[in-house]
Design a protein around this motif. Structure first.
Motif, PDB file in Angstrom:
ATOM      1  N   LEU A  29       3.745   0.508   2.577  1.00 59.56           N
ATOM      2  CA  LEU A  29       3.373  -0.331   3.708  1.00 59.56           C
ATOM      3  C   LEU A  29       3.154  -1.773   3.262  1.00 59.56           C
ATOM      4  O   LEU A  29       2.352  -2.035   2.359  1.00 59.56           O
ATOM      5  CB  LEU A  29       2.101   0.199   4.359  1.00 59.56           C
ATOM      6  N   ALA A  30       3.894  -2.677   3.871  1.00 57.39           N
ATOM      7  CA  ALA A  30       3.701  -4.103   3.608  1.00 57.39           C
ATOM      8  C   ALA A  30       2.507  -4.589   4.423  1.00 57.39           C
ATOM      9  O   ALA A  30       2.216  -4.073   5.502  1.00 57.39           O
ATOM     10  CB  ALA A  30       4.951  -4.886   3.979  1.00 57.39           C
ATOM     11  N   ASP A  32      10.135   0.426   9.653  1.00 56.70           N
ATOM     12  CA  ASP A  32       9.765  -0.779  10.415  1.00 56.70           C
ATOM     13  C   ASP A  32       8.690  -0.524  11.472  1.00 56.70           C
ATOM     14  O   ASP A  32       8.478  -1.361  12.345  1.00 56.70           O
ATOM     15  CB  ASP A  32      10.987  -1.402  11.102  1.00 56.70           C
ATOM     16  N   VAL A  33       8.007   0.608  11.399  1.00 57.01           N
ATOM     17  CA  VAL A  33       6.920   0.886  12.337  1.00 57.01           C
ATOM     18  C   VAL A  33       5.666   0.137  11.887  1.00 57.01           C
ATOM     19  O   VAL A  33       5.349   0.091  10.691  1.00 57.01           O
ATOM     20  CB  VAL A  33       6.632   2.402  12.406  1.00 57.01           C
ATOM     21  N   ASN A  34       4.938  -0.460  12.843  1.00 57.70           N
ATOM     22  CA  ASN A  34       3.757  -1.268  12.538  1.00 57.70           C
ATOM     23  C   ASN A  34       2.464  -0.542  12.907  1.00 57.70           C
ATOM     24  O   ASN A  34       2.417   0.205  13.891  1.00 57.70           O
ATOM     25  CB  ASN A  34       3.808  -2.601  13.290  1.00 57.70           C
ATOM     26  N   LEU A  62       0.014  -3.353   9.017  1.00 60.39           N
ATOM     27  CA  LEU A  62       0.758  -2.639   7.984  1.00 60.39           C
ATOM     28  C   LEU A  62       2.110  -2.248   8.560  1.00 60.39           C
ATOM     29  O   LEU A  62       2.184  -1.673   9.652  1.00 60.39           O
ATOM     30  CB  LEU A  62       0.005  -1.386   7.540  1.00 60.39           C
ATOM     31  N   ARG A  63       3.150  -2.570   7.820  1.00 56.87           N
ATOM     32  CA  ARG A  63       4.498  -2.238   8.280  1.00 56.87           C
ATOM     33  C   ARG A  63       5.149  -1.256   7.320  1.00 56.87           C
ATOM     34  O   ARG A  63       5.269  -1.512   6.127  1.00 56.87           O
ATOM     35  CB  ARG A  63       5.343  -3.501   8.386  1.00 56.87           C
ATOM     36  N   LEU A 103       0.844  -1.187   0.000  1.00 59.65           N
ATOM     37  CA  LEU A 103       0.000   0.000   0.000  1.00 59.65           C
ATOM     38  C   LEU A 103       0.881   1.238   0.000  1.00 59.65           C
ATOM     39  O   LEU A 103       1.975   1.248   0.571  1.00 59.65           O
ATOM     40  CB  LEU A 103      -0.911   0.021   1.234  1.00 59.65           C
ATOM     41  N   LEU A 104       0.394   2.274  -0.654  1.00 64.09           N
ATOM     42  CA  LEU A 104       1.121   3.536  -0.709  1.00 64.09           C
ATOM     43  C   LEU A 104       0.284   4.627  -0.065  1.00 64.09           C
ATOM     44  O   LEU A 104      -0.891   4.805  -0.405  1.00 64.09           O
ATOM     45  CB  LEU A 104       1.450   3.915  -2.158  1.00 64.09           C
TER      46      LEU A 104
END
Length: 235
Positions: A23-24, A41-43, A35-36, A12-13
């Protein structure tokens, strides 16, 4: 509406004031989605319905993973553009010119009377307005010889290097230690640092494929300090 959690190679962007945040997506056991931020590396955790609503409202857009990778490559720090590193590299080259010249002339490094006229002439050749003292040149020659001609031994030890307390993530720190352990102490630290950068690029690729953020490489100065400590501890 597609089930975003089931899409492979998708991220996601989120764009805000020109800044891109990729965001993964990771499904959680409770049915929500994590979403990471692949850069920091913030979740973040959203319910599926909440995330679908945000996507429908244009808050997020679905993008290919490759686009995120290209973005990370663009924002990755280029060490040579760091002014402090540029200055250190320039000074290192200047020192090498003095050292190489003295060694080629086979000058006795412990004899000031021989080094003084050499420094005077070499500074004219290099157009160096601030030539080194005899003590400085002696120290450079000694460091260069004791390091078995390691050019990295002539990097300056500037007192002001910014944030001396900046922390390296534990996993990155362990990775650096492993790289150092896998190289013999007789290898020049410049070569080891180059290998570290190459291995880190591969490691970062694996982290990205696992939806993790990239590690920023440490400076050559920081790497040299770790290398030196490792050699002292193993002695």
């Amino acid at each position: 509406m597609i089930d975003i959690a089931s899409q492979e190679n998708r991220v996601l962007l989120k764009e805000n004031n020109g800044r891109k945040c990729f965001l993964a997506i990771h499904p959680r056991d409770d049915g929500s989605l994590e979403l990471r931020d692949i850069e920091t590396d913030v979740n973040f955790v959203f319910s599926r319905d909440q995330l679908k609503s945000l996507i429908n409202n244009g808050m997020f857009s679905v993008r290919d993973e490759e686009e995120a990778l290209e973005h990370l490559k663009k924002i990755a720090p280029v060490l040579d553009e760091n002014p402090a590193i540029q200055n250190a590299t320039t000074e290192q080259k200047r020192r090498l010119q003095y050292v190489h010249g003295a060694l080629e002339a086979n000058l006795p490094i412990g004899t000031p009377s021989k080094l003084i006229p050499y420094i005077e002439m070499k500074s004219l050749e290099l157009n160096d307005k601030k030539p080194p003292s005899v003590v400085s040149l002696y120290r450079w020659l000694k460091a260069y010889k004791e390091s078995h001609s390691d050019e990295g031994s002539l990097l300056p030890s500037y007192q002001n290097r910014g944030n001396r307390n900046s922390k390296v993530p534990l996993q990155h720190s362990n990775f650096i230690d492993a790289v150092i352990r896998n190289h013999k102490s007789s290898i020049k630290v410049n070569e080891v640092y180059g290998n570290y950068l190459a291995q880190l690029e591969l490691f970062n690729q694996e982290r990205f494929e696992g939806s993790l953020g990239r590690f920023k490489p440490i400076s050559q100065y920081s790497f040299r300090r770790r290398w030196r400590r490792a050699k002292e501890n193993s002695a």
